[in-house]
Design a protein around this motif. Structure first.
Motif, PDB file in Angstrom:
ATOM      1  N   PRO A 182       0.819  -1.210   0.000  1.00  0.00           N
ATOM      2  CA  PRO A 182       0.000   0.000   0.000  1.00  0.00           C
ATOM      3  C   PRO A 182       0.861   1.272   0.000  1.00  0.00           C
ATOM      4  CG  PRO A 182      -0.772  -1.555   1.648  1.00  0.00           C
ATOM      5  CD  PRO A 182       0.545  -2.080   1.118  1.00  0.00           C
ATOM      6  N   VAL A 183       0.422   2.269  -0.738  1.00  0.00           N
ATOM      7  CA  VAL A 183       1.131   3.539  -0.817  1.00  0.00           C
ATOM      8  C   VAL A 183       1.262   4.155   0.572  1.00  0.00           C
ATOM      9  CG1 VAL A 183       1.027   5.894  -1.751  1.00  0.00           C
ATOM     10  CG2 VAL A 183       0.364   3.949  -3.187  1.00  0.00           C
ATOM     11  N   GLN A 184       0.200   4.054   1.366  1.00  0.00           N
ATOM     12  CA  GLN A 184       0.173   4.674   2.684  1.00  0.00           C
ATOM     13  C   GLN A 184       1.298   4.174   3.601  1.00  0.00           C
ATOM     14  OE1 GLN A 184      -3.077   3.987   5.665  1.00  0.00           O
ATOM     15  NE2 GLN A 184      -3.773   5.928   4.765  1.00  0.00           N
ATOM     16  N   ARG A 185       1.770   2.963   3.385  1.00  0.00           N
ATOM     17  CA  ARG A 185       2.859   2.421   4.200  1.00  0.00           C
ATOM     18  C   ARG A 185       4.130   3.263   4.040  1.00  0.00           C
ATOM     19  NH1 ARG A 185       4.281  -3.478   2.768  1.00  0.00           N
ATOM     20  NH2 ARG A 185       2.183  -3.748   3.550  1.00  0.00           N
ATOM     21  N   TYR A 186       4.338   3.815   2.857  1.00  0.00           N
ATOM     22  CA  TYR A 186       5.548   4.577   2.563  1.00  0.00           C
ATOM     23  C   TYR A 186       5.324   6.083   2.536  1.00  0.00           C
ATOM     24  CZ  TYR A 186       7.013  -0.072   1.325  1.00  0.00           C
ATOM     25  OH  TYR A 186       7.289  -1.402   1.380  1.00  0.00           O
ATOM     26  N   ILE A 187       4.090   6.480   2.269  1.00  0.00           N
ATOM     27  CA  ILE A 187       3.728   7.896   2.213  1.00  0.00           C
ATOM     28  C   ILE A 187       2.585   8.095   3.221  1.00  0.00           C
ATOM     29  CG2 ILE A 187       3.044   9.826   0.701  1.00  0.00           C
ATOM     30  CD1 ILE A 187       5.673   8.453  -0.167  1.00  0.00           C
ATOM     31  N   PRO A 188       2.921   8.194   4.512  1.00  0.00           N
ATOM     32  CA  PRO A 188       1.891   8.213   5.551  1.00  0.00           C
ATOM     33  C   PRO A 188       0.897   9.369   5.438  1.00  0.00           C
ATOM     34  CG  PRO A 188       4.083   8.556   6.509  1.00  0.00           C
ATOM     35  CD  PRO A 188       4.276   8.262   5.057  1.00  0.00           C
ATOM     36  N   GLU A 189       1.299  10.454   4.807  1.00  0.00           N
ATOM     37  CA  GLU A 189       0.376  11.586   4.663  1.00  0.00           C
ATOM     38  C   GLU A 189      -0.743  11.297   3.657  1.00  0.00           C
ATOM     39  OE1 GLU A 189       4.128  12.937   2.285  1.00  0.00           O
ATOM     40  OE2 GLU A 189       3.652  11.538   3.892  1.00  0.00           O
ATOM     41  N   PHE A 190      -0.625  10.221   2.895  1.00  0.00           N
ATOM     42  CA  PHE A 190      -1.669   9.824   1.952  1.00  0.00           C
ATOM     43  C   PHE A 190      -2.643   8.921   2.708  1.00  0.00           C
ATOM     44  CE2 PHE A 190      -3.212   6.942  -1.487  1.00  0.00           C
ATOM     45  CZ  PHE A 190      -3.871   7.904  -2.223  1.00  0.00           C
ATOM     46  N   LYS A 191      -3.701   9.532   3.254  1.00  0.00           N
ATOM     47  CA  LYS A 191      -4.594   8.766   4.120  1.00  0.00           C
ATOM     48  C   LYS A 191      -6.023   9.282   4.048  1.00  0.00           C
ATOM     49  CE  LYS A 191      -3.269  11.613   8.035  1.00  0.00           C
ATOM     50  NZ  LYS A 191      -2.587  11.665   9.296  1.00  0.00           N
ATOM     51  N   GLY A 192      -6.936   8.434   4.553  1.00  0.00           N
ATOM     52  CA  GLY A 192      -8.329   8.816   4.683  1.00  0.00           C
ATOM     53  C   GLY A 192      -9.221   8.297   3.581  1.00  0.00           C
ATOM     54  N   LYS A 193     -10.436   7.980   3.939  1.00  0.00           N
ATOM     55  CA  LYS A 193     -11.517   7.632   3.016  1.00  0.00           C
ATOM     56  C   LYS A 193     -11.152   6.549   2.006  1.00  0.00           C
ATOM     57  CE  LYS A 193     -13.648  12.120   3.532  1.00  0.00           C
ATOM     58  NZ  LYS A 193     -14.212  13.279   2.885  1.00  0.00           N
ATOM     59  N   GLY A 194     -10.594   5.443   2.475  1.00  0.00           N
ATOM     60  CA  GLY A 194     -10.316   4.300   1.614  1.00  0.00           C
ATOM     61  C   GLY A 194      -8.968   4.308   0.925  1.00  0.00           C
ATOM     62  N   LYS A 195      -8.189   5.352   1.102  1.00  0.00           N
ATOM     63  CA  LYS A 195      -6.893   5.449   0.421  1.00  0.00           C
ATOM     64  C   LYS A 195      -5.913   4.372   0.878  1.00  0.00           C
ATOM     65  CE  LYS A 195      -7.212  10.396  -0.426  1.00  0.00           C
ATOM     66  NZ  LYS A 195      -6.650  11.713  -0.072  1.00  0.00           N
ATOM     67  N   GLU A 196      -6.137   3.784   2.059  1.00  0.00           N
ATOM     68  CA  GLU A 196      -5.233   2.742   2.555  1.00  0.00           C
ATOM     69  C   GLU A 196      -5.229   1.503   1.667  1.00  0.00           C
ATOM     70  OE1 GLU A 196      -9.256   2.031   4.078  1.00  0.00           O
ATOM     71  OE2 GLU A 196      -7.979   3.808   4.198  1.00  0.00           O
ATOM     72  N   ARG A 197      -6.192   1.359   0.794  1.00  0.00           N
ATOM     73  CA  ARG A 197      -6.257   0.206  -0.118  1.00  0.00           C
ATOM     74  C   ARG A 197      -5.487   0.427  -1.415  1.00  0.00           C
ATOM     75  NH1 ARG A 197     -11.735   0.953   1.241  1.00  0.00           N
ATOM     76  NH2 ARG A 197     -12.170   1.510  -0.894  1.00  0.00           N
ATOM     77  N   ILE A 198      -5.069   1.639  -1.691  1.00  0.00           N
ATOM     78  CA  ILE A 198      -4.402   1.957  -2.954  1.00  0.00           C
ATOM     79  C   ILE A 198      -2.936   1.520  -2.901  1.00  0.00           C
ATOM     80  CG2 ILE A 198      -3.707   3.809  -4.516  1.00  0.00           C
ATOM     81  CD1 ILE A 198      -6.247   5.292  -3.661  1.00  0.00           C
ATOM     82  N   THR A 199      -2.516   0.799  -3.934  1.00  0.00           N
ATOM     83  CA  THR A 199      -1.140   0.321  -4.041  1.00  0.00           C
ATOM     84  C   THR A 199      -0.412   1.075  -5.162  1.00  0.00           C
ATOM     85  OG1 THR A 199      -1.650  -1.386  -5.666  1.00  0.00           O
ATOM     86  CG2 THR A 199      -1.887  -2.000  -3.322  1.00  0.00           C
ATOM     87  N   PHE A 200       0.902   0.885  -5.203  1.00  0.00           N
ATOM     88  CA  PHE A 200       1.679   1.492  -6.286  1.00  0.00           C
ATOM     89  C   PHE A 200       1.268   0.902  -7.638  1.00  0.00           C
ATOM     90  CE2 PHE A 200       4.500   2.333  -2.643  1.00  0.00           C
ATOM     91  CZ  PHE A 200       4.590   3.708  -2.770  1.00  0.00           C
TER      92      PHE A 200
END
Length: 179
Positions: free
Chosen positions: A1-19
């Protein structure tokens, strides 16, 4: 998940988005807007939809994860420079517009070129001459080598050109690679 490496990318389902979602335009992010501010417009993998916000986030991530000053510098150091691509980048080479086609003309019929600065943005502003594009293409055809030098791992090139779509989008775009 992108959020693992870019913690500021968060909220409303964004935790499911991968590179992979970002690189195949299946993230669910909208076509435009700043990645820091946008929300999902559909579920990841539900469909393909070009996303400037997603590609800009991918470019930002690459620069940050590579430890470089930005995406443009990362490409220059690891791809353009080693390939001998002297007239490619996110800034006009020495301000020389002789090899460029303007993005549009102004009201005064002056040509306008889309410069994003040295960091670049994933979605726009990369300048490349035909000769440099040919070198890049030849490197891909040679599975990551050019002029006897290894630029990209052969496995990276194979991954780039192998169909990458997943979920429902795989049926609609069976030949989509990365980027």
């Amino acid at each position: 998940p992108v959020q693992r490496y870019i913690p500021e990318f968060k909220g409303k389902g964004k935790e499911r988005i991968t590179f992979r979602h970002l690189a195949t335009h299946t993230s669910g992010l909208p076509g435009s807007g700043d990645w820091r501010e946008v929300d999902l417009v559909y579920e990841p993998d539900a469909k393909k939809g070009y996303s400037n916000a997603g590609i800009d986030l991918l470019a930002y991530s690459i620069g940050k994860l590579m430890g470089e000053a930005g995406f443009g510098q990362t490409l220059q150091k690891h791809v353009f420079g080693p390939l001998g691509m002297r007239r490619s980048g996110f800034l006009l080479p020495d301000g020389d517009t002789s090899l460029l086609i303007p993005a549009l003309t102004t009201r005064d019929s002056e040509p306008w070129y889309d410069e994003w600065g040295p960091d670049g943005r994933g979605m726009a502003g990369l300048y490349m001459t035909p000769r440099d594009l040919a070198a890049y293409g030849e490197m891909l055809l040679n599975e990551g080598r050019l002029y006897g030098r290894r630029i990209l791992a052969a496995s990276t090139v194979r991954t780039m050109v192998t169909p990458q779509m997943q979920g429902k989008a795989a049926k609609l775009y069976p030949y989509q690679g990365l980027g």
